[in-house]
Design an enzyme around this catalytic site. Structure first.
Site, PDB file in Angstrom:
ATOM      1  N   TRP A   9      45.435  40.356  51.403  1.00  0.00           N
ATOM      2  CA  TRP A   9      45.198  38.928  51.657  1.00  0.00           C
ATOM      3  C   TRP A   9      46.556  38.218  51.658  1.00  0.00           C
ATOM      4  CZ3 TRP A   9      44.229  34.753  47.605  1.00  0.00           C
ATOM      5  CH2 TRP A   9      43.725  33.594  48.190  1.00  0.00           C
ATOM      6  N   ASP A  60      41.201  42.450  42.299  1.00  0.00           N
ATOM      7  CA  ASP A  60      40.757  41.181  42.875  1.00  0.00           C
ATOM      8  C   ASP A  60      39.363  41.448  43.446  1.00  0.00           C
ATOM      9  OD1 ASP A  60      40.293  38.886  44.302  1.00  0.00           O
ATOM     10  OD2 ASP A  60      42.049  39.065  45.617  1.00  0.00           O
ATOM     11  N   ALA A  86      36.387  39.432  45.046  1.00  0.00           N
ATOM     12  CA  ALA A  86      35.983  38.115  45.551  1.00  0.00           C
ATOM     13  C   ALA A  86      34.692  38.170  46.362  1.00  0.00           C
ATOM     14  CB  ALA A  86      37.108  37.529  46.407  1.00  0.00           C
TER      15      ALA A  86
END
Ligand code: LMR
Length: 394
Positions: free
Chosen positions: A127, A208, A210
């Site tokens: 990202w 991470d 999400a």
């Protein structure tokens, strides 16, 4: 003073949002920013969120501050959702943050504080905002191979080879599920191999997560994170509620620090609270409170899970339809990976020039690295995209 300020680089994803808004064409398709949309192109407020908001409005008696780490009930509920029973609760410190990005930022700060010489290994690609925040904080970043542009799957051998060069104390940033931007994910055997390597070399994982619930299911999507947390001495987990609860603008996320044993928990917890205080003091509460209410109420939770599951299976159906349509138009299986990828994104694997061509000639917006948001499509726009991909010569 202000004369010293320079223009800052624009965020590629957010820039695209603006370009799409400014495009006067009626026939345009937004496959840019990672926001879920239903078949009507709407990002709905989920039913359980509406119900919880109503209940909260009726029952909330104060807006006084919560704790620096947020309401502990939110921490408990989210630890349950993400980690299940993978680790003992007393090993986990947790603090609410403004969205998943807030959790990522706090995690990087914690790493810098705990080990200033740690380098952070990031998947190539990752990202873009990971890289941007790391650069801003002056933390050394090292890419590891991740995406195989031939197969559009994971370059697992490359990943292992690269991580084999990491030094003890370095941090490995991993996407818990639904890799952003590629959509290509490790299988559980590969996860185990990565864990073994991290343990062998003394590397610290940071996960991470999400998009829990957008890939293979709520439990399935948490499986890798749970396996990591249960198998390593220490790890950091940044989780977001933006997507799976659809509460993007409420900024609801959490950072968890899983320590070696319960004796570290108090210091870790204090550090998370301290970092919150330095950066923004108390974290936002509204979204966190709604999430807590939903997770702790059997009816709300069941309804939330049912709606999330419908979103997930809808995205899978779109993936299948797009892969089939491209198969039909090209007579080849070269886009079959679209059905294999998971989550909201897939990397098409084409050039920036082709991405620009799709935008200028066909009004189709995707991120320059050819990441497309599957949730930006519906049954009727899939054939339009497939046709454009073929006509553009991708
Ligand atoms: C994305 O990758 O599009 C989302 O995570 C939204 C964002 O903030 O970039």
């Amino acid at each position: 003073m202000f004369e010293n300020l320079k223009e800052q680089p624009a965020d590629k994803i957010l820039m695209l949002m603006q370009m799409f808004r400014d495009d006067p064409r009626e026939q345009k398709i937004d496959l840019g920013v990672g926001v879920y949309r239903n078949a009507e192109g709407v990002t709905p407020v989920m039913r359980a969120i509406k119900a919880a908001e109503k209940r909260l409005w009726e029952t909330e008696t104060t807006k006084a501050y919560t704790g620096l780490a947020g309401d502990p009930a939110f921490g408990d509920a989210m630890i349950g959702l993400v980690l299940g029973s993978a680790v003992a609760r007393d090993k986990v410190a947790a603090a609410a943050t403004p969205g998943g990005t807030g959790a990522i930022r706090q995690a990087f700060e914690l790493i810098r504080m705990a080990n200033p010489s740690a380098r952070i290994w990031v998947s190539d690609p990752t990202w873009p905002n990971h890289l941007s925040i790391l650069k801003y904080l002056g933390i050394e970043t090292v890419p590891y191979r991740y995406f195989d542009s031939e197969t559009r799957g994971v370059d697992f051998a490359g990943m292992i080879e690269d991580l084999g060069r990491a030094s003890a104390g370095d941090v490995v940033l991993l996407h818990g599920c639904c890799h952003n931007p590629t959509g290509a994910n490790l299988n559980m055997v590969e996860w185990q191999a990565v864990i073994d390597l991290m343990n062998e070399r003394g590397l610290v994982p940071m996960i991470d997560i999400a998009y829990q619930g957008f890939g293979d299911g709520l439990e399935e999507d948490a499986a890798a994170t749970r396996l990591v947390a249960a198998s390593v001495p220490e790890c950091l987990i940044a989780a977001s509620c933006s997507k799976n609860f659809g509460i993007y603008r409420e900024r609801t996320g959490i950072l968890m620090a899983v320590g070696q044993d319960a004796s570290r928990q108090a210091v870790n917890q204090g550090t998370l609270a301290f970092l919150n205080r330095q950066n923004y003091s108390f974290p936002p509460d509204h979204g966190a409170r709604l999430v807590t209410m939903i997770l702790n109420d059997a009816d709300l939770r069941a309804d939330w899970m049912a709606e999330l599951e419908k979103m997930r299976t809808g995205m899978l159906a779109i993936r299948r339809q797009l892969a089939d349509e491209l198969q039909r138009l090209t007579g080849s299986d070269r886009f079959g990976f679209l059905a294999q990828h998971r989550g909201m994104f897939s990397r098409l694997g084409t050039t920036p020039e082709m991405v620009e061509k799709l935008r200028t000639d066909y009004g189709i917006y995707m991120v320059g690295d050819s990441r497309l948001n599957i949730a930006g499509l519906n049954e009727s726009s899939v054939p339009v995209l497939a046709r454009a991909i073929v006509d553009a010569g991708i």
